[in-house]
Design an enzyme around this catalytic site. Sequence first.
Site, mmCIF file in Angstrom:
data_model
loop_
_atom_site.group_PDB
_atom_site.id
_atom_site.type_symbol
_atom_site.label_atom_id
_atom_site.label_comp_id
_atom_site.label_asym_id
_atom_site.label_seq_id
_atom_site.Cartn_x
_atom_site.Cartn_y
_atom_site.Cartn_z
ATOM 1 N N GLU A 45 1.662 50.327 12.623
ATOM 2 C CA GLU A 45 1.487 50.457 14.070
ATOM 3 C C GLU A 45 2.733 49.977 14.812
ATOM 4 O OE1 GLU A 45 -0.642 52.636 15.426
ATOM 5 O OE2 GLU A 45 -2.284 51.490 14.520
ATOM 6 N N HIS A 46 3.162 50.780 15.776
ATOM 7 C CA HIS A 46 4.361 50.514 16.585
ATOM 8 C C HIS A 46 5.608 50.478 15.689
ATOM 9 C CE1 HIS A 46 2.458 49.974 20.513
ATOM 10 N NE2 HIS A 46 1.447 49.489 19.834
ATOM 11 N N ASP A 48 6.721 53.698 14.469
ATOM 12 C CA ASP A 48 7.319 55.052 14.480
ATOM 13 C C ASP A 48 8.586 55.117 15.332
ATOM 14 O OD1 ASP A 48 5.808 54.947 16.865
ATOM 15 O OD2 ASP A 48 4.910 56.941 16.614
ATOM 16 N N GLY A 138 -8.760 59.066 25.963
ATOM 17 C CA GLY A 138 -8.328 57.687 26.221
ATOM 18 C C GLY A 138 -8.869 56.676 25.219
ATOM 19 N N GLY A 140 -7.576 56.136 22.142
ATOM 20 C CA GLY A 140 -6.577 55.773 21.132
ATOM 21 C C GLY A 140 -6.653 56.644 19.890
ATOM 22 N N SER A 142 -5.528 59.842 20.019
ATOM 23 C CA SER A 142 -4.540 60.906 20.272
ATOM 24 C C SER A 142 -5.126 62.189 20.848
ATOM 25 C CB SER A 142 -3.770 61.239 19.005
ATOM 26 O OG SER A 142 -2.883 60.230 18.742
ATOM 27 N N SER A 143 -5.954 62.032 21.851
ATOM 28 C CA SER A 143 -6.450 63.233 22.526
ATOM 29 C C SER A 143 -5.266 63.987 23.151
ATOM 30 C CB SER A 143 -7.489 62.882 23.584
ATOM 31 O OG SER A 143 -6.990 61.895 24.454
ATOM 32 N N ASP A 188 1.847 60.743 16.284
ATOM 33 C CA ASP A 188 0.614 61.442 16.666
ATOM 34 C C ASP A 188 0.784 62.959 16.575
ATOM 35 O OD1 ASP A 188 0.062 58.833 17.204
ATOM 36 O OD2 ASP A 188 -0.156 59.066 19.368
ATOM 37 N N TYR A 238 3.651 49.684 26.836
ATOM 38 C CA TYR A 238 4.231 50.468 25.737
ATOM 39 C C TYR A 238 5.756 50.598 25.878
ATOM 40 C CZ TYR A 238 4.636 54.070 22.140
ATOM 41 O OH TYR A 238 5.002 54.773 21.019
HETATM 42 C C1 GAF Z 1 0.818 55.576 20.482
HETATM 43 C C2 GAF Z 1 2.094 56.398 20.394
HETATM 44 F F1 GAF Z 1 1.912 57.644 20.940
HETATM 45 C C3 GAF Z 1 2.572 56.515 18.942
HETATM 46 O O1 GAF Z 1 3.809 57.190 18.899
HETATM 47 C C4 GAF Z 1 2.681 55.146 18.281
HETATM 48 O O2 GAF Z 1 3.808 54.461 18.738
HETATM 49 C C5 GAF Z 1 1.401 54.335 18.511
HETATM 50 O O3 GAF Z 1 1.025 54.294 19.889
HETATM 51 C C6 GAF Z 1 1.532 52.919 18.025
HETATM 52 O O4 GAF Z 1 1.690 52.902 16.637
HETATM 53 O O5 GAF Z 1 -0.231 56.250 19.850
#
Ligand code: GAF
Length: 394
Positions: A45-46, A48, A138, A140, A142-143, A188, A238
Amino acid sequence: MANICPIKNVADLVSEARRVYRETFDGDDAHVAVCAPGRVNLIGEHTDYNEGFVLPMALPMVTVIVGSKTFGQKCCVVTQTEAADEPRVVHFDLPNELTPLLRGQPNWANYVKGVVQHYRARPIPGFRAVIASSVPLGGGLSSSASLEVAVYTFLQQLCPDDGDQVAKAVACQQAEHTHAAVPCGIMDQFVSVLGKEGHALLIDCRSLEATAVPLADPGLVILITNSNVRHSLTGSEYPTRRKQCEEAAALLGKKSLREATLQDLEAAKDRLKGVTYRRARHVIEEIERTAQAAEALKRGNYKEFGRLMVESHNSLRDNYEVSCPELDELVAAALEVDGVFGSRMTGGGFGGCTVTLLQAHATERAVEHIQKKYHGSPTFFITTPSEGAHALSL
Ligand code: GAF
């Protein structure tokens, strides 16, 4: 099973969208149908946007688009999703070199316009389309990426591009940057395009290469729990995290945190402010954890995988500070259940969902226990790794 939400099947979404298409466009029928999945990230997570590893899988929840090309430059798109209080119909003209397609209202339409603007082949014909989705908005999961990738896949049916899947994901990511103003990484969109049934994808976000890791064990369940909260911090935090990572990489003299080791970080500890140090520490460790988790999954070592999930959650909570009390409560409750291998928040954070890996026979017990312990109203989904975006026959 009690309390577990059924996932609408794709055929039902298509029929619903076709019915709305006929009602909206004087009885005409749509000629094209496509779908693109949401995703859940198992670990990584975080990482990419730091050129690290991620390990998501595509979900059986999808965005469907049905539609047809028209003559001329006009487009009309209708959404069937709960688009807050916004109008559900939007009209716009196709962009050209002099007049790009800009952001505007309603907000949901920016994802459509962004992809039209960044689509990789021309000329795009005018079109009419209806959107329907089973990806919770919304939450989380990835809609937004699934909508972008569905739009791109729809345009491929009207005006084929060269079929480059990675370039497709990158174009959809660009759409999110320019038209939704979210500086997201590639995870995503990538998994929504390239997801593989029965597999998670280990994506190397530096080389943009992916390895499919089998994840189809009937004895194993991947449970998603939606906290049904969304904190308002989401928007501003973010980009701040992204900047802090860039700052940390620059202070360490690296192109990205992917290039940095824990030794580099420790050696530079007095040059990095406390917060910057903790952000970098999360990313450097999480990249390594994700590689280890993929290995554990390949060996079928769920216990080890679960242990790494918990470490990931704790680091997101303490070092990256993107969790929230509701997600922490859901994870803690899940970990109290016998048969649970691991649990963690998934996605950007500040609300949304957790993902829990558990033995299939423990599912009912886990759902009941989490429901009892959580102070809010959770929603549960049992999910399986699904296929990436594709066209559907009508
Ligand atoms: C969101 C972002 F869109 C992804 O690219 C990623 O950074 C994620 O947060 C955190 O891992 O979904």
